[in-house]
Scaffold this active site. Structure first.
Site, PDB file in Angstrom:
ATOM      1  N   ASN A 178     104.018   9.590  23.556  1.00 52.44           N
ATOM      2  CA  ASN A 178     104.596  10.417  24.622  1.00 52.44           C
ATOM      3  C   ASN A 178     104.582  11.893  24.234  1.00 52.44           C
ATOM      4  OD1 ASN A 178     106.571   9.623  22.746  1.00 52.44           O
ATOM      5  ND2 ASN A 178     108.251   9.899  24.184  1.00 52.44           N
ATOM      6  N   CYS A 212     103.827   9.835  29.437  1.00 54.06           N
ATOM      7  CA  CYS A 212     104.183   8.619  28.696  1.00 54.06           C
ATOM      8  C   CYS A 212     103.053   8.215  27.752  1.00 54.06           C
ATOM      9  CB  CYS A 212     104.420   7.466  29.656  1.00 54.06           C
ATOM     10  SG  CYS A 212     105.929   7.599  30.611  1.00 54.06           S
ATOM     11  N   CYS A 236     107.313   2.025  31.985  1.00 57.32           N
ATOM     12  CA  CYS A 236     107.965   2.498  33.206  1.00 57.32           C
ATOM     13  C   CYS A 236     107.117   2.128  34.432  1.00 57.32           C
ATOM     14  CB  CYS A 236     108.183   4.011  33.132  1.00 57.32           C
ATOM     15  SG  CYS A 236     106.693   4.981  33.422  1.00 57.32           S
ATOM     16  N   GLU A 261     101.739   5.262  27.266  1.00 56.80           N
ATOM     17  CA  GLU A 261     100.760   4.338  27.851  1.00 56.80           C
ATOM     18  C   GLU A 261      99.696   5.084  28.636  1.00 56.80           C
ATOM     19  OE1 GLU A 261     104.063   4.338  28.000  1.00 56.80           O
ATOM     20  OE2 GLU A 261     104.882   2.376  28.505  1.00 56.80           O
ATOM     21  N   CYS A 291     103.655   3.782  34.673  1.00 57.93           N
ATOM     22  CA  CYS A 291     102.695   3.217  33.707  1.00 57.93           C
ATOM     23  C   CYS A 291     102.241   1.820  34.139  1.00 57.93           C
ATOM     24  CB  CYS A 291     103.290   3.195  32.306  1.00 57.93           C
ATOM     25  SG  CYS A 291     103.431   4.873  31.626  1.00 57.93           S
TER      26      CYS A 291
END
Ligand code: THU
Length: 133
Positions: free
Chosen positions: A44, A55, A89, A57, A92
């Site tokens: 992140n 993020c 999240c 991911e 993502c």
């Protein structure tokens, strides 16, 4: 297979060390595994304008695209030293669904007692947004 996932989680853990997260102090690392067995890391990256935060991911997936990855995602490991079972999240999940393998996409998380938890993207993100091109 379990061993491959454990190694993926270890790589996500290493990526979390590179985080830039001075605002939340919540480091996250991700390692994404593609159908051709290529792997890409992400962590992140926060910003003083909080909403601009990226993020782990999505950073990992962006790195894959930047490296001309053309196959689909078969698994992603996500790790935070601050929380076991660090779930992706909503944004993502939507990103993952864009690139998920037809054969399914595994979500690999650290479980309690140093074990690993393996989920399917379909179960945590059913009926995602799609439209016919
Ligand atoms: N974060 C991720 O990297 N991935 C997620 O799926 C959820 C949240 C980051 C964003 C922010 O830097 C920190 O975790 C706290 O929200």
């Amino acid at each position: 297979m379990e061993k491959i996932y454990q190694e993926l989680l270890e790589k996500a853990k290493k990526a979390s060390l590179n985080t830039y997260s001075p605002y939340s102090n919540f480091p996250v690392g991700a390692c994404v595994l593609y159908e051709n067995n290529n792997e890409y890391l992400g962590c992140n990256v926060e910003n003083v304008s909080y909403g601009l935060t990226l993020c782990a991911e999505r950073n990992a997936i962006s790195t894959a695209i930047t490296n001309n990855e053309k196959t689909k995602i078969k698994a992603i490991a996500i790790y935070s030293p601050k929380q076991t079972k660090c779930m992706p999240c909503g944004a993502c999940r939507q990103w993952l669904s864009e690139f998920a393998s037809e054969q399914g996409c595994k979500i690999i998380l650290e479980d309690n007692n140093d074990g690993i938890l393996i989920l399917n993207l379909e179960e945590i993100f059913p009926s995602g947004f799609k439209f016919e091109k």
